[in-house]
Design a protein around this motif. Structure first.
Motif, PDB file in Angstrom:
ATOM      1  N   VAL A   1     -36.590  86.591  30.204  1.00  0.00           N
ATOM      2  CA  VAL A   1     -37.864  87.197  30.576  1.00  0.00           C
ATOM      3  C   VAL A   1     -38.985  86.324  30.021  1.00  0.00           C
ATOM      4  CG1 VAL A   1     -39.331  89.239  30.442  1.00  0.00           C
ATOM      5  CG2 VAL A   1     -36.830  89.498  30.549  1.00  0.00           C
ATOM      6  N   VAL A   2     -39.852  85.803  30.931  1.00  0.00           N
ATOM      7  CA  VAL A   2     -40.966  84.947  30.540  1.00  0.00           C
ATOM      8  C   VAL A   2     -42.248  85.765  30.585  1.00  0.00           C
ATOM      9  CG1 VAL A   2     -42.263  82.863  31.083  1.00  0.00           C
ATOM     10  CG2 VAL A   2     -39.790  82.910  31.421  1.00  0.00           C
ATOM     11  N   ASP A   3     -42.909  85.858  29.429  1.00  0.00           N
ATOM     12  CA  ASP A   3     -44.199  86.526  29.337  1.00  0.00           C
ATOM     13  C   ASP A   3     -45.301  85.487  29.205  1.00  0.00           C
ATOM     14  OD1 ASP A   3     -43.142  89.097  29.539  1.00  0.00           O
ATOM     15  OD2 ASP A   3     -42.675  89.152  27.389  1.00  0.00           O
ATOM     16  N   THR A   4     -46.524  85.954  28.993  1.00  0.00           N
ATOM     17  CA  THR A   4     -47.674  85.052  28.921  1.00  0.00           C
ATOM     18  C   THR A   4     -47.527  84.037  27.803  1.00  0.00           C
ATOM     19  OG1 THR A   4     -49.055  86.827  29.781  1.00  0.00           O
ATOM     20  CG2 THR A   4     -50.185  84.953  28.741  1.00  0.00           C
ATOM     21  N   ASP A   5     -47.064  84.477  26.637  1.00  0.00           N
ATOM     22  CA  ASP A   5     -46.954  83.580  25.492  1.00  0.00           C
ATOM     23  C   ASP A   5     -45.628  83.693  24.776  1.00  0.00           C
ATOM     24  OD1 ASP A   5     -47.275  86.094  24.521  1.00  0.00           O
ATOM     25  OD2 ASP A   5     -49.103  85.679  23.356  1.00  0.00           O
ATOM     26  N   SER A   6     -44.545  84.044  25.501  1.00  0.00           N
ATOM     27  CA  SER A   6     -43.233  84.159  24.849  1.00  0.00           C
ATOM     28  C   SER A   6     -42.122  84.074  25.872  1.00  0.00           C
ATOM     29  CB  SER A   6     -43.126  85.479  24.075  1.00  0.00           C
ATOM     30  OG  SER A   6     -43.140  86.584  24.981  1.00  0.00           O
ATOM     31  N   LEU A   7     -40.929  83.804  25.356  1.00  0.00           N
ATOM     32  CA  LEU A   7     -39.691  83.819  26.136  1.00  0.00           C
ATOM     33  C   LEU A   7     -38.708  84.723  25.422  1.00  0.00           C
ATOM     34  CD1 LEU A   7     -37.632  82.818  28.285  1.00  0.00           C
ATOM     35  CD2 LEU A   7     -37.124  80.911  26.730  1.00  0.00           C
ATOM     36  N   THR A   8     -38.184  85.728  26.123  1.00  0.00           N
ATOM     37  CA  THR A   8     -37.224  86.662  25.547  1.00  0.00           C
ATOM     38  C   THR A   8     -35.890  86.490  26.243  1.00  0.00           C
ATOM     39  OG1 THR A   8     -38.988  88.250  25.084  1.00  0.00           O
ATOM     40  CG2 THR A   8     -36.719  89.078  25.084  1.00  0.00           C
ATOM     41  N   ILE A   9     -34.823  86.363  25.428  1.00  0.00           N
ATOM     42  CA  ILE A   9     -33.460  86.251  25.964  1.00  0.00           C
ATOM     43  C   ILE A   9     -32.698  87.474  25.478  1.00  0.00           C
ATOM     44  CG2 ILE A   9     -31.403  84.827  26.164  1.00  0.00           C
ATOM     45  CD1 ILE A   9     -33.083  82.460  25.248  1.00  0.00           C
ATOM     46  N   LYS A  10     -32.278  88.329  26.414  1.00  0.00           N
ATOM     47  CA  LYS A  10     -31.561  89.555  26.067  1.00  0.00           C
ATOM     48  C   LYS A  10     -30.061  89.288  26.061  1.00  0.00           C
ATOM     49  CE  LYS A  10     -35.108  92.341  28.387  1.00  0.00           C
ATOM     50  NZ  LYS A  10     -35.362  93.336  29.470  1.00  0.00           N
ATOM     51  N   ASP A  11     -29.340  90.037  25.177  1.00  0.00           N
ATOM     52  CA  ASP A  11     -27.880  89.974  25.126  1.00  0.00           C
ATOM     53  C   ASP A  11     -27.393  88.528  25.133  1.00  0.00           C
ATOM     54  OD1 ASP A  11     -27.847  92.775  25.250  1.00  0.00           O
ATOM     55  OD2 ASP A  11     -27.847  92.748  27.442  1.00  0.00           O
ATOM     56  N   VAL A  12     -27.775  87.774  24.131  1.00  0.00           N
ATOM     57  CA  VAL A  12     -27.462  86.346  24.109  1.00  0.00           C
ATOM     58  C   VAL A  12     -25.965  86.131  24.043  1.00  0.00           C
ATOM     59  CG1 VAL A  12     -29.659  85.740  23.048  1.00  0.00           C
ATOM     60  CG2 VAL A  12     -27.696  86.227  21.588  1.00  0.00           C
ATOM     61  N   THR A  13     -25.518  85.025  24.651  1.00  0.00           N
ATOM     62  CA  THR A  13     -24.123  84.594  24.616  1.00  0.00           C
ATOM     63  C   THR A  13     -24.071  83.155  24.121  1.00  0.00           C
ATOM     64  OG1 THR A  13     -24.152  83.762  26.882  1.00  0.00           O
ATOM     65  CG2 THR A  13     -23.640  86.091  26.600  1.00  0.00           C
ATOM     66  N   GLU A  14     -22.820  82.684  23.893  1.00  0.00           N
ATOM     67  CA  GLU A  14     -22.678  81.310  23.417  1.00  0.00           C
ATOM     68  C   GLU A  14     -23.252  80.299  24.418  1.00  0.00           C
ATOM     69  OE1 GLU A  14     -20.445  83.601  23.340  1.00  0.00           O
ATOM     70  OE2 GLU A  14     -19.654  83.746  21.291  1.00  0.00           O
ATOM     71  N   GLU A  15     -23.246  80.641  25.722  1.00  0.00           N
ATOM     72  CA  GLU A  15     -23.772  79.723  26.719  1.00  0.00           C
ATOM     73  C   GLU A  15     -25.281  79.556  26.624  1.00  0.00           C
ATOM     74  OE1 GLU A  15     -22.541  81.159  30.480  1.00  0.00           O
ATOM     75  OE2 GLU A  15     -20.416  80.643  30.192  1.00  0.00           O
ATOM     76  N   ASP A  16     -25.949  80.470  25.927  1.00  0.00           N
ATOM     77  CA  ASP A  16     -27.399  80.389  25.792  1.00  0.00           C
ATOM     78  C   ASP A  16     -27.828  79.407  24.714  1.00  0.00           C
ATOM     79  OD1 ASP A  16     -27.601  82.309  27.763  1.00  0.00           O
ATOM     80  OD2 ASP A  16     -27.622  83.971  26.335  1.00  0.00           O
ATOM     81  N   GLU A  17     -26.889  78.872  23.940  1.00  0.00           N
ATOM     82  CA  GLU A  17     -27.263  77.918  22.900  1.00  0.00           C
ATOM     83  C   GLU A  17     -27.889  76.675  23.530  1.00  0.00           C
ATOM     84  OE1 GLU A  17     -24.322  78.633  19.119  1.00  0.00           O
ATOM     85  OE2 GLU A  17     -23.770  77.109  20.568  1.00  0.00           O
ATOM     86  N   GLY A  18     -28.843  76.102  22.827  1.00  0.00           N
ATOM     87  CA  GLY A  18     -29.484  74.893  23.307  1.00  0.00           C
ATOM     88  C   GLY A  18     -30.894  74.764  22.777  1.00  0.00           C
ATOM     89  N   THR A  19     -31.599  73.797  23.326  1.00  0.00           N
ATOM     90  CA  THR A  19     -32.984  73.530  22.930  1.00  0.00           C
ATOM     91  C   THR A  19     -33.911  74.086  23.993  1.00  0.00           C
ATOM     92  OG1 THR A  19     -32.320  71.526  21.760  1.00  0.00           O
ATOM     93  CG2 THR A  19     -34.653  71.740  22.345  1.00  0.00           C
ATOM     94  N   TYR A  20     -34.827  74.930  23.579  1.00  0.00           N
ATOM     95  CA  TYR A  20     -35.788  75.561  24.479  1.00  0.00           C
ATOM     96  C   TYR A  20     -37.161  74.937  24.242  1.00  0.00           C
ATOM     97  CZ  TYR A  20     -32.203  78.947  25.645  1.00  0.00           C
ATOM     98  OH  TYR A  20     -31.044  79.530  26.095  1.00  0.00           O
TER      99      TYR A  20
END
Length: 1194
Positions: free
Chosen positions: A591-610
């Motif tokens: 979920v991308v908001d005006t000044d943030s990024l929210t990742i719900k129910d994170v999994t191992e595949e979500d690892e990385g550089t944002y």
């Protein structure tokens, strides 16, 4: 005048900056609005080569194109005297051009040989072309000679003379046998530059009677052959004198030299030394051919220096040394050495390099203001030193009118205080015994008020602390002085933060918000002033205030990255989030908001550089953070961190192209190191930029590194674990590799013409790392593919393209680009085929014919345009056609043009969608990649009549008890001459059943009719259409009702409400129910009806009145499209009359008995007609089948 730019400062509050100028730097801009009103002397833009060899089978085309204002007129001289083009019917000068087209059909080309020169003149001067020598290509016949057999002893040397006829240009020589197979050549047998065939020593296998010398003449594409030569090789030790005497030769056919092994000696050239001359820029070919046994090997050496490795090549089995692009340094003594096992021989070739005139600085066009001074320089070199002569408007300067403002000093012409009428074209001619150079340079004296070329009210936007450039391009004669103001108050000084460039551009080194505002530039000279306003807006930079932070999140939890940004309020920002430098996954958990990024129910595949990237139209800012996902655990979490950077980097096992790097790992922080990443920095080519070099396993601390030449390496190491990567280690000490020749050539080599007479060769340049050494250059080679010619080459540096000018239009070229540096050449480049530029087609299709197929379709045929006239890649043909008028009208409004394109080399096409009974016009153009050619002459054609459109209306008026009045209008599109109208009508009852059809016809001039004797209170359906000689048009329908008699209305009773009627219906229903019950009981008892028994006794397979499967009769049933409305009656003869406009198989077949199966193939008679059933009764009640159809033919 050599005026320098000056800064002149006034003493008041207004400080003005005057920009001086160099006279020779004034150039006319390419802006068409500026060029429109400026006169200009002629300039030769295109001309034929100096030495022009023509093909006697083709017309002679001598180019001479020039530009100027007013447009120049052209004239020619031939052999030094005026050539009157108009008096020679065979010579045509192209319109608005000086190009000559000489038709030599029926004439001898020799009649037009000579020296031609073109003159282009207007009121401002005269320009002349080079002397163009026109010579006819010649392929003379071989002189007749009788070749007697040559007898030689085994082991001796031999020369077979070719002596080809002298052609123009010289022929290409090759040796073949009777089967047109090239004779094999090697170190022992080879062809010399003059075409002779040399044998260093002969073998018995050399005996043959078909040594044939061939000469191919390139221009005429003819091949001539010499009489075959017979060679007999004898072993004299095995032949006695008696056998030898039988040959009885009186001439010296035997070679007296011994046949045994011997030291080398030279067959060509002869003697100890020889001399050869070469021209600068040409090709030097040195040849040494030696004889001996065993066969000698030839080598080359330059006594006064090294051989030019980048420009030289060996040919003919090392016997020929070829040096391209000859330079003065190539002069000297060249030693060729022939060596075999018995000794060696030497020959010295003394090479002298001369030079035809070549430019050091060609004269350039001058644009001067009145009373200014200019200089024309004509600097050339050559050996012998060229002689320079000057002409004015084509007349030698010593014979031209005296001009006190003009002074000639050898290679320089000085013009002082020029006047308005002093415009002229000057010619510089530099010549020596090897050639000449001719250059035209005009002096254009103009008095022009200033013009500002920069568009007004431009708005420039920059970010704070960045440079700002405000343009003020101008033109005028004298060169205008540029003055800058800010907000119309103060003059701008040439000091920080301002700087004014020579072209009038104002630069602000470090722009600040206070620099925003309105700027005015003023261009002025002694003829006037011109001002222009521009605006500068200095914006605040975009900055990320709150950056995303590194996060360690347990699986199935939520991760939130913040990214708060500050930006200029007048700029519209766009925020983008990236994962590992790519797009975010298409997942609703992100979920991308005006000044943030929210990742719900994170999994191992979500690892990385944002990465958060904030873009505006002027700048951007970005920030990154890593996300690590760990397993949820009830025990206190172990702190996992990225490892510490490695330390103590050391280089060992140092070699030219490799080195070994070792290091000590840092602390792993509870997460084992998975791998080490080795990076390098190239301090020579890209200082400050680190590149990944290799990765090694986390258990190793040593890496073997393969290196590239000519790189100043510095290494560092990063450790990586599950959490992330460490900080980089401290850089290692610098390690330099030695230069080498390039290992690769440029890629993406292409050859594409942008103009009709050029070829642009482009490539992708090598990077600094790929250069492998200093002095990186590109050797560009090209040659016309279909013509036998040597490669042309040019070496360029810091470029990704090279333009070859003067090419023929749209011909294939072979091109290749090779990388070279100070240490040698790259590998042999691949050859790519490209095409020179296209030009618009010259001619239109001919023999245009139109074949009208019907009222809506026509075929157009034409003769395709010849390939030379297409002058490019043929894309197809474009047919433009339009409707002039209907044939009903003497005059009409022209219809909209329609265009159909036919791709490829077509010669015909179809024009659909035409309107019948109309007059059309069309023309055709050929299309190539450059554009369209001229149209063919307009061709008219007429379309025949067709069926008309529907009547424009059908109205029913004045309904009575037994009559109706019909009124109609003619069709909007007659599509021919109307022959009349057809009316059909029939009654329709209350259950929508149709009654019998009535039909009437009317002439074309009628528009109303009254129908009498109709039934009262009845609905009628009317079908109405128009007709031409081609048939009936579409039908329109209407319905109407006649009026009911009032007396009958009053007596009418609703039957369904009467009691006796209801009782009768109930009794009938009860009787039917009783009958059904009786039948059911009778059937269950197995009873048979008498009729059933009779049919069982006399059963006939041919007679089956009812199908057993569906209980339907087997007679032919028409399709649903032709069924009448429910309740319609069938005529007594059993036929149903179809509407005239309906199609049927009979309409398109050869009779009414044809039948087709499911796939459309013919299978027999069409046996399902109602008429046939009526006459034949129940002879066959089955549906038609292929078997029945075949039986009908018996």
């Amino acid at each position: 005048m050599d005026r320098k730019r000056k800064w002149v400062l006034s003493s008041g509050a207004l400080l003005v900056i005057f920009l001086g100028h160099m006279t020779t730097a004034l150039e006319v801009p390419l802006d068409p609005k500026v060029l429109e009103g400026l006169p200009q002397p002629p300039t030769i833009t295109h001309q034929s080569p100096k030495d022009f060899i023509i093909d006697p089978r083709e017309n002679i085309l001598i180019y001479c194109e020039a530009k100027g204002k007013p447009h120049p007129s052209f004239s020619w001289t031939r052999n030094g005297t005026h050539f009157d083009v108009e008096k020679d019917s065979k010579v045509l000068m192209k319109p608005s051009s000086g190009t000559l087209v000489i038709d030599i059909s029926g004439e001898k080309a020799e009649a037009y040989e000579g020296v031609y020169q073109c003159t282009a003149r207007n009121e401002r001067g005269t320009a002349v072309s080079n002397n163009i020598i026109i010579r006819q290509s010649r392929s003379p016949l071989w002189s007749k000679e009788r070749n007697e057999a040559i007898m030689v002893q085994v082991g001796v040397s031999l020369v077979l003379r070719c002596r080809p006829p002298a052609g123009l240009p010289p022929p290409i020589i090759f040796w073949m046998d009777n089967n047109f197979q090239r004779l094999p050549q090697n170190t022992r047998v080879s062809q010399a530059l003059n075409g002779d065939l040399y044998f260093s020593n002969v073998l018995l296998d050399d005996t043959r009677n078909d040594y044939i010398c061939y000469a191919r003449f390139p221009h005429t594409q003819t091949i001539q052959q010499k009489q075959p030569i017979t060679v007999k090789v004898l072993d004299m030790d095995a032949i006695n004198e008696t056998v030898a005497a039988m040959y009885n030769y009186t001439n010296d056919l035997f070679v007296d030299s011994p046949s045994g092994e011997r030291r080398p000696s030279f067959m060509a050239p002869l003697g100890k030394s020889s001399t050869q001359m070469a021209l600068r820029g040409g090709v030097l070919e040195l040849e040494c051919i030696a004889e001996g046994l065993p066969t000698p090997e030839v080598s080359w050496y330059k006594e006064s220096g090294d051989l030019p490795s980048s420009r030289m090549s060996f040919h003919n089995f090392q016997k020929t040394l070829k040096i391209a692009d000859v330079m003065e340094a190539d002069a000297g003594d060249y030693r060729c050495t022939a060596k075999n096992s018995l000794g060696s021989a030497h020959h010295i070739i003394k090479v002298n390099v001369k030079a035809a005139p070549f430019w050091i600085s060609a004269p350039r066009n001058l644009i001067l203001a009145p009373m200014e001074t200019g200089i024309l320089t004509c600097r050339v070199n050559g050996d012998p030193k060229p002689k320079i002569t000057w002409s004015v408007n084509g007349v030698p300067i010593e014979n031209s009118p005296k001009d006190v403002s003009r002074k000639v000093e050898d290679d320089t012409v000085i013009l002082s205080d020029v006047q308005t009428g002093s415009s002229a074209v000057y010619q510089c001619n530099a010549s020596n015994e090897f050639g000449y150079l001719l250059a035209n340079a005009f002096v254009n004296v103009l008095a022009e008020a200033p013009r500002v070329l920069t568009p007004p009210n431009n708005v420039y936007q920059v970010i704070t602390n960045n440079p700002a450039l405000l343009d003020c391009a101008s033109f005028g004669s004298p060169i205008p002085t540029i003055t800058w103001f800010k907000d119309s108050q103060t003059s701008i000084l040439n000091r920080d933060p301002y700087m004014i460039h020579n072209n009038g551009t104002l630069e602000i080194n470090v722009a600040q918000p206070l620099n925003s505002g309105k700027y005015t530039c003023i261009a002025s000279n002694n003829l006037g002033t011109k001002e222009n306003h521009v605006y500068l807006e200095v914006k605040e930079p975009t900055r990320i205030l709150a950056q995303p932070e590194y996060m360690v999140v347990q699986r199935n939890r939520k991760a939130v990255f913040e990214c708060k940004v500050k930006h200029d309020p007048t700029l519209i920002p766009t925020m983008t989030w990236l994962k590992d430098n790519g797009e975010l996954p298409d997942d609703e958990r992100f979920v991308v908001d005006t000044d943030s990024l929210t990742i719900k129910d994170v999994t191992e595949e979500d690892e990385g550089t944002y990465t958060c990237v904030m873009n505006t139209t002027l700048d951007q800012d970005s920030a990154s953070a890593m996300l690590t996902v760990v397993e949820a655990t009830p025990t206190p979490a172990i702190v996992y961190e990225e490892p510490d950077p490695p330390t103590d980097l050391e280089l060992t096992d140092q070699r030219d192209r490799s080195v070994q790097l070792t290091w000590i790992p840092g602390d792993e922080h509870n997460s084992p190191t998975q791998k080490f990443l080795v990076q390098y920095e190239d301090l020579l080519h890209q200082a400050g930029v680190w590149h990944n070099l290799t990765e090694v396993e986390g258990t190793k601390t040593t890496a073997h590194l393969d290196l590239s030449p000519y790189v100043y390496y510095s290494f560092r190491v990063l450790a990586m674990n599950h959490v992330g990567h460490s900080q980089p280690s401290q850089p290692s000490r610098q390690y330099r590799t030695n230069p080498a020749a390039p290992a690769e050539n440029p890629t993406d080599v292409q050859g594409v013409g942008t103009e009709h007479n050029n070829l642009v060769i482009s490539w992708k340049e090598l990077t600094g790392l790929q250069s492998n050494g200093p002095g990186l250059q590109y050797k560009v080679n090209w040659r016309q593919k279909v013509v036998e010619e040597d490669w042309s080459s040019e070496t360029v540096a810091n470029a990704s393209k090279y333009v070859v000018s003067g090419t023929p239009t749209f011909v294939p070229y072979e091109v290749k680009v090779q990388a070279v540096n100070d240490y040698g050449n790259g590998p042999a480049p691949e050859t790519v085929v490209g095409y020179s530029g296209e030009d618009v087609p010259m001619s239109a299709p001919e023999s245009v014919q139109v074949l009208v197929q019907n009222g809506t379709l026509a075929e157009v045929h034409w003769e395709p345009v010849l390939t030379p006239m297409v002058r490019g890649g043929l894309q197809g043909y474009k047919v433009t056609y339009w409707r002039e008028r209907s044939l009903h009208q003497a005059e009409g409004q022209q219809g909209e043009q329609q265009v159909l394109a036919f791709s490829g080399n077509r010669s015909e096409g179809r024009l659909p969608g035409l309107q019948p009974y109309s007059l059309y016009t069309l023309n055709i153009r050929v299309v190539n990649g450059k554009g369209e050619g001229p149209p063919s002459p307009n061709q008219n054609f007429e379309t025949p009549e067709g069926i008309p459109g529907p009547p424009s209306f059908l109205r029913i008026k004045n309904p009575n008890m037994d009559s109706l009045t019909l009124e109609w209008g003619p069709p909007q599109d007659n599509n021919g001459r109307l022959t009349g109208y057809t009316l059909k009508y029939q009654p329709v009852n209350n259950s929508n059943e149709l009654g019998p059809m009535e039909e009437m016809t009317f002439p074309a001039n009628e528009t109303t009719i009254t129908l009498a004797n109709l039934k009262y209170s009845t609905r009628y359906k009317f079908y109405f259409n128009a007709k031409t000689i081609k048939g009936s048009g579409p039908t329109i329908t209407e319905e109407a009702v006649t009026i009911m008699d009032e007396a009958m209305k009053s007596n009418q009773v609703d039957l369904a409400t009467q009691g006796w009627f209801i009782g009768l219906m109930c009794a009938i229903a009860l009787l039917i129910l009783v009958l059904l019950i009786v039948c059911f009981i009778k059937r269950n008892k197995g009873g048979k009806y008498p009729v059933k028994e009779k049919e069982d006794a006399h059963q006939d397979p041919e007679i089956q009145p009812m199908k057993e499967d569906d209980g339907t009769f087997g007679e032919y049933s028409d399709t649903e499209d032709h069924k009448p409305l429910k309740g319609s009656r069938t005529p007594s003869n059993g036929t149903v009359k179809r509407d005239d406009s309906d199609d049927s198989l009979v309409d398109y077949g050869e009779g009414g008995d044809g039948q087709f199966n499911e796939d459309g193939s013919f299978i027999g008679q069409y046996s399902g007609k109602k008429e046939k059933d009526t006459h034949e009764g129940n002879e066959s009640s089955e549906a038609p089948s292929p078997v029945n159809a075949m039986n009908s033919f018996v």
